[in-house]
Design an enzyme around this catalytic site. Structure first.
Site, PDB file in Angstrom:
ATOM      1  CB  SER A  46      -0.989  -0.045   1.169  1.00 17.36           C
ATOM      2  OG  SER A  46      -0.627   0.692   2.257  1.00 17.36           O
ATOM      3  CG  HIS A 159      -1.402  -5.048   4.440  1.00 16.64           C
ATOM      4  ND1 HIS A 159      -1.028  -4.251   5.483  1.00 16.64           N
ATOM      5  CD2 HIS A 159      -0.716  -4.590   3.359  1.00 16.64           C
ATOM      6  CE1 HIS A 159      -0.155  -3.342   5.056  1.00 16.64           C
ATOM      7  NE2 HIS A 159       0.049  -3.527   3.772  1.00 16.64           N
ATOM      8  CD  GLU A 168      -0.992  -1.256   9.061  1.00 17.49           C
ATOM      9  OE1 GLU A 168      -0.511  -0.856  10.129  1.00 17.49           O
ATOM     10  OE2 GLU A 168      -0.398  -1.230   7.977  1.00 17.49           O
ATOM     11  CD  GLU A 209       1.712  -4.715   8.021  1.00 19.13           C
ATOM     12  OE1 GLU A 209       1.174  -4.308   9.071  1.00 19.13           O
ATOM     13  OE2 GLU A 209       2.244  -3.959   7.191  1.00 19.13           O
ATOM     14  CG  ASP A 240      -3.966  -2.912  31.788  1.00 16.79           C
ATOM     15  OD1 ASP A 240      -3.386  -2.265  32.682  1.00 16.79           O
ATOM     16  OD2 ASP A 240      -4.909  -3.699  32.008  1.00 16.79           O
ATOM     17  CD  GLU A 289       0.354   4.464   9.684  1.00 15.87           C
ATOM     18  OE1 GLU A 289       0.478   3.861  10.783  1.00 15.87           O
ATOM     19  OE2 GLU A 289       0.864   4.044   8.645  1.00 15.87           O
ATOM     20  CG  ASP A 316       2.624   5.385   5.830  1.00 10.84           C
ATOM     21  OD1 ASP A 316       3.704   5.632   5.285  1.00 10.84           O
ATOM     22  OD2 ASP A 316       2.076   4.263   5.747  1.00 10.84           O
ATOM     23  CE  LYS A 341       5.258   2.296   5.985  1.00 10.14           C
ATOM     24  NZ  LYS A 341       4.068   2.476   5.115  1.00 10.14           N
ATOM     25  CG  HIS A 369       6.439  -3.527   9.659  1.00 14.36           C
ATOM     26  ND1 HIS A 369       5.806  -4.734   9.758  1.00 14.36           N
ATOM     27  CD2 HIS A 369       5.444  -2.593   9.757  1.00 14.36           C
ATOM     28  CE1 HIS A 369       4.514  -4.556   9.903  1.00 14.36           C
ATOM     29  NE2 HIS A 369       4.268  -3.275   9.912  1.00 14.36           N
ATOM     30  CE  LYS A 392       2.382   0.601  10.494  1.00 11.04           C
ATOM     31  NZ  LYS A 392       1.314   1.267   9.747  1.00 11.04           N
TER      32      LYS A 392
END
Ligand code: PGA
Ligand code: ZN
Length: 435
Positions: A46, A159, A168, A209, A240, A289, A316, A341, A369, A392
């Site tokens: 992508s 993906h 994602e 991924e 958490d 993102e 990104d 990246k 990555h 990431k």
């Protein structure tokens, strides 16, 4: 230490395969004193339209045209001759030489994949020559903060075709006491997600991924499933563990609108921003993102104005690790964070400059990555070296993803009592995430 021994003696590239089974480059640099540095290059699917050029052969008789023998040849025949004899300790000088030798704005002559492979192999050889780990070579004595992992446990978009529109769905263990505990939390929630999917009769296959890729009727269902898994694992969402999204909106941007085909709706930028705002008020989301498309600068300003005080708004495809696009983003206030990246820009030095500039503007940085990866762990070291705050690297599953997380586990152990896990402090806005 005899500095002459750090001169480059040979540079050799070869074609290897990435995690999707597509060709990519591995480069091996040898110094006069015999020290070796090896690095390999990842590959996205992508991809942002403004990324530096990944040179592919286009010869349909091999690997469907995806071979990288031209890029390999450019390293072995052209780049090698240019840099043999230079000192591997002069990263910036070498990177500058590679940029000038290529001579194009997007590294299309030699290939950003060819150039990056060399750039990273040089850094690794220099670190080995210096007898120190890469994170220390790049980051100096102060390199000891581990990043917070953003684990992509549910894959969609490009993906995992047939899953969600959004690419994602990540979990972010901000509440962990250290990196090892963060990974444990991530892995436990991941495995409970498997159970949740199985119990509901949903598909448990995984995407590029390593995250699950179930067929869902709407994007929101992904969030509900992850929250159920977090609960079953015994963790509190919003205390958490938090959520992060990478919709990768350029992939569903058509004729100026956002087309969510799973839900059968088409939204304007303004409506898309409201859609996210609604999610942010209902769920413990701390980061979005590429919520909007790479050319929709006006939309990004809206998104920032609406959510920039509450969450990380991350560019990104918008910035493609490019300093000029980043400068525009800082000037126009299009986000408060940037994804980094290496192969979007093509050299280590340019990447470091972008990180530095973003940090100077008070932005958060996430070292990332690509969906096509190798066993190379450079990004793990880089995230520590620059005190990125976040990394990431996919789900806690599949060897090429775990190589990065496992490298960070080793670094944390090596740093002993100097290791520091920022947890909630990595997030830029402690008001939303109470520490
Ligand atoms: P890619 O996706 O590596 O396939 O381009 C990753 C991302 O969009 O962050
Ligand atoms: Zn992305």
């Amino acid at each position: 230490m005899n500095i002459e021994m750090a001169s480059i003696k040979s540079v050799k590239a070869r074609e290897i395969l990435d995690s999707r089974g597509n060709p990519t480059l591995e480069v091996e640099v040898m110094l006069v004193g015999g020290t070796i540095g090896v690095a390999s290059v990842p590959s996205g699917v992508s991809t942002g339209k403004y990324e530096a050029v990944e040179l592919r052969d286009g010869d349909s008789s091999r690997y469907n045209g995806l071979g990288v023998l031209r890029a390999v040849g450019n390293v072995n025949n052209d780049i090698a001759a240019e840099i043999i004899g230079m000192s591997a300790l002069e990263q910036q000088v070498i990177d500058q030489k590679l940029i000038e030798f290529d001579g194009t704005a997007n590294k299309s002559r030699l290939g950003a994949n060819a150039i990056l492979g060399v750039s990273l192999a040089i850094a690794k050889a220099a670190a080995n020559f210096s007898g120190i780990p890469l994170y220390r070579y790049l980051g100096g004595a102060k390199a000891h903060p581990l990043p917070v992992p953003m684990l992509n446990i549910l894959n969609g978009g490009k993906h995992a075709l047939g899953s969600t529109d959004f690419q994602e769905f990540m979990i972010v263990p901000l509440g962990a006491a250290n990196f090892a505990q963060a990974i444990q939390m991530g892995s436990e929630i991941y495995h409970f997600l498997y159970k949740v999917l199985k119990d509901r009769g949903l598909n448990t296959n995984i995407g590029d991924e390593g995250g699950f890729a179930p067929q869902l009727s709407c994007n929101k269902e992904a969030i509900e499933l992850i929250l159920a898994a977090t609960d079953l694992a015994g963790y509190k969402a919003g205390e958490d563990c938090f959520l992060a999204l990478d919709p990768a909106a350029s992939s569903f941007y058509q004729n100026g609108k956002y087309v969510l085909s799973r839900e059968g709706i088409t939204l304007t930028a303004e409506e898309m921003v409201d859609y996210y705002a609604n999610w942010v008020s209902n769920y413990p989301i701390i980061s979005i993102e590429d919520g909007l498309a790479e050319d929709d600068w006006v939309g990004w300003v809206l998104l920032m104005a609406k959510l920039g005080r509450e969450i990380q708004v991350v560019g990104d495809d918008l910035y493609v690790t490019n300093i000029e696009r980043l400068e525009r983003g800082i000037a126009e206030k299009t986000s408060n964070s940037i994804l980094i990246k290496l192969n979007q820009i093509g050299t280590l030095s340019e990447t470091l400059a972008v990180v530095k500039r973003a940090q100077k503007a008070g932005w958060r940085t996430i070292i990332s990555h690509r969906s096509g990866e190798t066993e190379d762990t450079t990004i793990a070291d880089l995230s520590v070296a620059v005190d990125a705050g976040f990394i990431k690297a996919g789900a806690p599953c599949r060897g090429e993803r775990l190589a990065k997380y496992n490298r960070l586990l080793r670094i944390e152990e090596e740093l002993e009592s100097n290791a520091r896990y920022p947890g909630k402090e990595a997030f830029y806005n402690l008001v939303k995430v109470k520490s």
